[in-house]
Design an enzyme around this catalytic site. Structure first.
Site: not given
Ligand code: ASP
Length: 347
Positions: A215, A266
């Protein structure tokens, strides 16, 4: 008489030059700064070559420069956040925009959000399949919509009615994300972005798999003292049942308040939703009178760890303090300040 007039004129000159030496209001407001992240996760130095590290750092650097240019000219933190995130979304290295992971049905579903600390206005979009830059649609929602959170077909209809074209989903296709999905399907797992290197030694394969989160996000402080946070993601590989993570949820993955800070997260979205991580950091500053560092450290290093939460966040306050914290071995990240100082790190 002439002598009196001359003395008077001299006094006026002295007063004027004294005024010039005082800092003007505009000079007082010159502090600005921004930080970006490209995901946290099980990222280890021994798994990336120097060239590969450089590839990540180059994109992080371009994102910082894009935001910095806007802030330097007196532009808004909102525009800086969108410019920086657009660059990260356009890179196949990160799990957002181009390079987003696939869901169980082999479709890319993208989420994004942005929040402005000045007035607590926010825009969020989820489960998009045809929007090249979800963060730009989130901005339109923030600026123009009577709503805050739009999802799926409705969000895309709204995009079209605001002049944003829908694109062919093939744009999002990348081989490494497709292979990542096949692996996840085989093992019947819902995978987080990036992982330990698999059999292939290519850089993109090293980004695939479990326990890395690609993310992207940005937090910024502009010259007017406003803080803004934005986050954009493809979510989790092999996600199903319309799963949506923390990234588009205001208070979980993204939050901003001029009285406290701006935060972009993230990690495993479910952990961040349960703790309302971004808002919790702001709340600790507001009600617990903590500074940015101790609020972030408590929420990430104590609370998130206590539920075995995986991930991290970047945060900025109105004085331009920047804190980045994570419970994983690494987080792609960087910051830049109005005095020109800059740092980009991974581990
Ligand atoms: N936080 C994001 C999700 O759970 C994933 C990520 O941070 O890569 O959709």
């Amino acid at each position: 008489m002439i002598r009196t007039l001359t003395i008077f004129a001299l006094l006026l000159l002295i007063m004027e030059s004294c005024e010039k030496n005082l800092p003007t209001e505009r000079e007082d407001k010159k502090i600005f700064a921004l930080a970006v992240h490209g995901g946290a996760g099980n990222i280890k130095k021994l798994n990336l070559t120097e060239t590969e590290e450089e590839q990540f750092k180059t994109v992080i650097d371009s994102a910082l420069q894009a935001g910095y240019l806007i802030l330097e000219k007196g532009g808004s933190a909102k525009d800086a956040v969108v410019a920086a995130i657009t660059i990260l979304e356009d890179s196949p290295l990160f799990n957002a925009g181009r390079g987003a992971v696939f869901n169980h049905d082999g479709i890319n579903e993208l989420d994004a959000s942005i929040m402005e600390g000045k007035n607590l206005e926010a825009g969020a979009v989820a489960s998009l399949r045809h929007i090249k830059n979800p963060i730009q649609l989130a901005l339109v929602v923030l600026n123009d919509s009577k709503y805050i959170f739009l999802s799926s077909d409705g969000a895309e209809k709204y995009a079209q009615s605001n002049g944003i074209e829908l694109i062919d989903p093939k744009y999002f296709f990348t081989d490494h994300r497709w292979n990542q999905l096949q692996e996840a399907r085989k093992n019947n797992e819902m995978k987080l972005d990036h992982s330990e290197p698999s059999n292939s030694s290519s850089l993109l394969n090293k980004l695939s798999g479990e326990d890395k989160f690609g993310t992207v996000g940005c937090v910024a402080l502009d010259q007017d003292g406003n803080v803004v946070a934005g986050t954009s993601t493809g979510g989790l590989t092999n996600k199903d049942f319309g799963r949506i993570g923390d990234s588009p949820i205001i208070g979980a993955g993204t939050y901003a308040n001029n009285k406290t800070c701006a935060v972009s997260c993230t990690g495993r979205g479910e952990d961040f939703i349960r703790l309302s991580v971004a808002h919790e950091i702001s709340a600790q500053m507001m009600h617990g009178k903590k500074n940015l560092k101790s609020a972030v450290e408590d929420v990430i290093q104590n609370q998130l760890k206590s539920i075995d939460g995986r991930g991290g966040c970047i945060a900025i306050d109105k004085s331009g303090n920047i804190i980045m914290s994570f419970t994983t071995t690494g987080m792609y990240r960087g910051w830049m300040r109005s005095n020109g100082s800059k740092e980009i790190s991974i581990y």
